[in-house]
Motif scaffolding. Structure first.
Motif, PDB file in Angstrom:
ATOM      1  N   SER A  93      14.695   7.168  -0.698  1.00 17.72           N
ATOM      2  CA  SER A  93      14.096   7.465  -1.999  1.00 17.72           C
ATOM      3  C   SER A  93      14.979   6.987  -3.153  1.00 17.72           C
ATOM      4  O   SER A  93      14.485   6.588  -4.202  1.00 17.72           O
ATOM      5  CB  SER A  93      13.851   8.970  -2.136  1.00 17.72           C
TER       6      SER A  93
ATOM      7  N   ILE B 194       4.370   0.410  -4.517  1.00 15.54           N
ATOM      8  CA  ILE B 194       4.233   1.697  -5.192  1.00 15.54           C
ATOM      9  C   ILE B 194       3.806   2.737  -4.167  1.00 15.54           C
ATOM     10  O   ILE B 194       2.821   2.551  -3.449  1.00 15.54           O
ATOM     11  CB  ILE B 194       3.199   1.632  -6.332  1.00 15.54           C
ATOM     12  N   ASN B 195       4.558   3.828  -4.089  1.00 15.19           N
ATOM     13  CA  ASN B 195       4.234   4.911  -3.165  1.00 15.19           C
ATOM     14  C   ASN B 195       3.185   5.841  -3.747  1.00 15.19           C
ATOM     15  O   ASN B 195       2.851   5.757  -4.936  1.00 15.19           O
ATOM     16  CB  ASN B 195       5.500   5.710  -2.826  1.00 15.19           C
TER      17      ASN B 195
ATOM     18  N   SER C   5      16.534   4.343  -3.581  1.00 15.20           N
ATOM     19  CA  SER C   5      16.453   2.923  -3.927  1.00 15.20           C
ATOM     20  C   SER C   5      15.271   2.601  -4.844  1.00 15.20           C
ATOM     21  O   SER C   5      15.074   1.455  -5.232  1.00 15.20           O
ATOM     22  CB  SER C   5      16.353   2.072  -2.654  1.00 15.20           C
ATOM     23  N   SER C   6      14.487   3.621  -5.219  1.00 17.09           N
ATOM     24  CA  SER C   6      13.395   3.405  -6.168  1.00 17.09           C
ATOM     25  C   SER C   6      13.955   2.978  -7.513  1.00 17.09           C
ATOM     26  O   SER C   6      14.954   3.525  -7.988  1.00 17.09           O
ATOM     27  CB  SER C   6      12.574   4.689  -6.325  1.00 17.09           C
TER      28      SER C   6
ATOM     29  N   ALA D 251       6.486   6.387  -7.085  1.00 20.92           N
ATOM     30  CA  ALA D 251       7.791   5.735  -7.012  1.00 20.92           C
ATOM     31  C   ALA D 251       7.611   4.231  -6.808  1.00 20.92           C
ATOM     32  O   ALA D 251       6.756   3.795  -6.022  1.00 20.92           O
ATOM     33  CB  ALA D 251       8.618   6.322  -5.872  1.00 20.92           C
ATOM     34  N   ILE D 252       8.413   3.427  -7.507  1.00 19.99           N
ATOM     35  CA  ILE D 252       8.292   1.976  -7.477  1.00 19.99           C
ATOM     36  C   ILE D 252       9.515   1.368  -6.795  1.00 19.99           C
ATOM     37  O   ILE D 252      10.652   1.738  -7.084  1.00 19.99           O
ATOM     38  CB  ILE D 252       8.157   1.414  -8.904  1.00 19.99           C
ATOM     39  N   PHE D 253       9.258   0.432  -5.885  1.00 18.69           N
ATOM     40  CA  PHE D 253      10.315  -0.278  -5.171  1.00 18.69           C
ATOM     41  C   PHE D 253      10.094  -1.773  -5.366  1.00 18.69           C
ATOM     42  O   PHE D 253       8.970  -2.266  -5.227  1.00 18.69           O
ATOM     43  CB  PHE D 253      10.291   0.067  -3.679  1.00 18.69           C
TER      44      PHE D 253
ATOM     45  N   PHE E 237       8.815   3.528   4.155  1.00 14.69           N
ATOM     46  CA  PHE E 237       9.067   4.139   2.863  1.00 14.69           C
ATOM     47  C   PHE E 237       9.038   5.666   2.973  1.00 14.69           C
ATOM     48  O   PHE E 237       8.428   6.218   3.897  1.00 14.69           O
ATOM     49  CB  PHE E 237       8.036   3.662   1.844  1.00 14.69           C
TER      50      PHE E 237
ATOM     51  N   ASN F 161       9.503   5.057 -11.832  1.00 10.46           N
ATOM     52  CA  ASN F 161       8.225   5.694 -11.526  1.00 10.46           C
ATOM     53  C   ASN F 161       7.180   5.197 -12.515  1.00 10.46           C
ATOM     54  O   ASN F 161       7.485   5.001 -13.691  1.00 10.46           O
ATOM     55  CB  ASN F 161       8.350   7.217 -11.599  1.00 10.46           C
TER      56      ASN F 161
ATOM     57  N   SER G  95      11.223   3.025 -16.081  1.00 15.91           N
ATOM     58  CA  SER G  95      12.383   3.030 -15.197  1.00 15.91           C
ATOM     59  C   SER G  95      13.304   4.193 -15.520  1.00 15.91           C
ATOM     60  O   SER G  95      13.535   4.533 -16.669  1.00 15.91           O
ATOM     61  CB  SER G  95      13.159   1.712 -15.340  1.00 15.91           C
TER      62      SER G  95
END
Length: 275
Positions: free
Chosen positions: A108, A82-83, A110-111, A87-89, A40, A114, A17
Motif C-alpha cells: 500500500s 487505480i484500486n 507504494s501508492s 489508491a493510485i499506482f 495489489f 489517491n 497526490s
C-alpha cells in the motif's frame, strides 16, 4: 482518445497526490512470451497503459487483486492502476527479452496518491481487515497454484508418496509456500496433518532438537484425501521469518491410520532467499 484519457488521469494524480514533490517511478519489465503478474492490496478498478505495445489485463466484471502485463518490442511507456479504494499506482514499463522477475507484490505504501481527497479516515474493524486480507491471500494463492514456475526442487518420497515444495514466494510481510503431494501408489492417502515447524539444533555433549510450530495465516486447497495416481497442489501463507545457520524448517506430512509419513527438511538458505 486513449492518450487524452491517460493525460487526464495523470493530472488528477498530481492534484490529489499525498506527497507534494516529484515522484520517482519504479520500472517493470515485460515481454510477449510470459505474463508478469502484479498483486495489489485492494481490487483493481481500472488499469491503463500509455502505449499499444503494452497490454495490462484484469477482470473487469469481477474486481480482483491481480492483473497481467505483457509487452511487445518498442519504446518505454507507463502503466497506471487505480484500486477500488481510489489508491493510485504508477510505473514505467519497458520491454525486455529476458525477465528476471515475474511476480510483483505491491504494498500500500507504494501508492503515489489517491484520486479523491480524504479528510476523514474511516474506522475499520479487525474483522473487516481480516476479511480483506483473506481475499488478497486467496487471489495470490489461486494464481500461484495454477502457474508453472521454475521449481526449487525440494522433495521427499516414501512408499509411493512424494512431498515437495515447488516455490517459496516472498511478499512484503508473508512467505507463500507452494506445496505438492503426489500419490503414485495404488492406495488412497488420507491426510492427518501437514505442518511446518522450525527446528534448532542444540550444541554440546547432549545434542537435541527444539521445534516450534509455524501457524499459517492462510491455507489454500489443502486436501483431506489424495486418491491413487492423484497430484494435489496447495499454498501455505506464513508470516515472514528468517533462519540462522543452525536452524531449518521442516514440512511434516502425516497419514491418518497409516505409516506413510514424510519429513521434508528445508535449509535456511531457501527461507532467507525466497523468489
Amino acid at each position: 482518445m486513449k492518450r487524452y484519457l491517460l493525460t487526464s488521469i495523470i493530472t488528477c494524480v498530481f492534484v490529489f497526490s499525498n506527497a507534494q514533490e516529484s515522484i520517482i517511478l519504479d520500472t517493470i519489465y515485460a515481454n510477449d512470451q510470459k505474463n508478469v503478474a502484479l498483486f495489489f492490496p485492494e481490487p483493481i478498478r481500472q488499469g491503463i497503459t500509455g502505449s499499444d505495445n503494452f497490454v495490462f489485463t484484469y477482470n473487469r466484471d469481477k474486481e480482483q487483486y491481480f492483473g497481467l502485463l505483457q509487452a511487445k518490442p518498442g519504446k518505454e511507456s507507463n502503466l497506471l492502476v487505480i484500486n477500488r479504494n481510489g489508491a493510485i499506482f504508477s510505473y514505467i514499463v519497458r520491454y525486455k527479452e529476458q525477465l528476471s522477475k515475474l511476480n510483483y507484490f505491491v504494498p500500500s505504501a507504494s501508492s503515489i496518491g489517491n484520486e479523491k481527497s480524504v479528510s476523514v479516515v474511516p474506522t475499520v474493524s479487525k474483522e473487516e481487515k481480516s476479511f480483506d486480507k483473506s481475499d488478497y491471500y486467496l487471489s495470490a494463492c489461486k494464481y500461484l497454484v495454477n502457474r508453472k514456475l521454475n521449481s526449487i526442487n525440494l522433495r521427499e518420497r516414501y512408499q509411493g508418496i512424494v512431498l515437495s515444495i515447488e516455490h517459496i514466494v516472498f511478499d512484503a510481510e508473508e512467505l507463500y509456500f507452494v506445496i505438492q503431494i503426489k500419490n503414485t501408489s495404488t492406495l488412497d492417502y488420507n491426510l492427518n496433518f501437514l505442518d511446518l515447524s522450525v527446528q534448532t539444533r542444540q550444541k554440546g555433549k547432549k545434542k537435541s532438537l527444539q521445534r516450534s510450530y509455524q501457524k499459517p495465516l492462510f491455507v489454500h486447497n489443502r486436501p483431506t484425501r489424495i486418491a491413487e495416481n492423484e497430484t494435489v497442489r496447495m499454498v501455505y501463507v506464513l508470516p515472514k521469518f528468517s533462519l540462522s545457520n543452525d536452524r531449518r524448517a521442516v514440512l511434516e506430512l502425516n497419514e491418518a491410520n497409516g505409516e506413510r509419513n514424510l519429513k521434508l527438511k528445508v535449509s535456511h538458505r531457501y527461507i532467507n532467499n525466497p523468489k
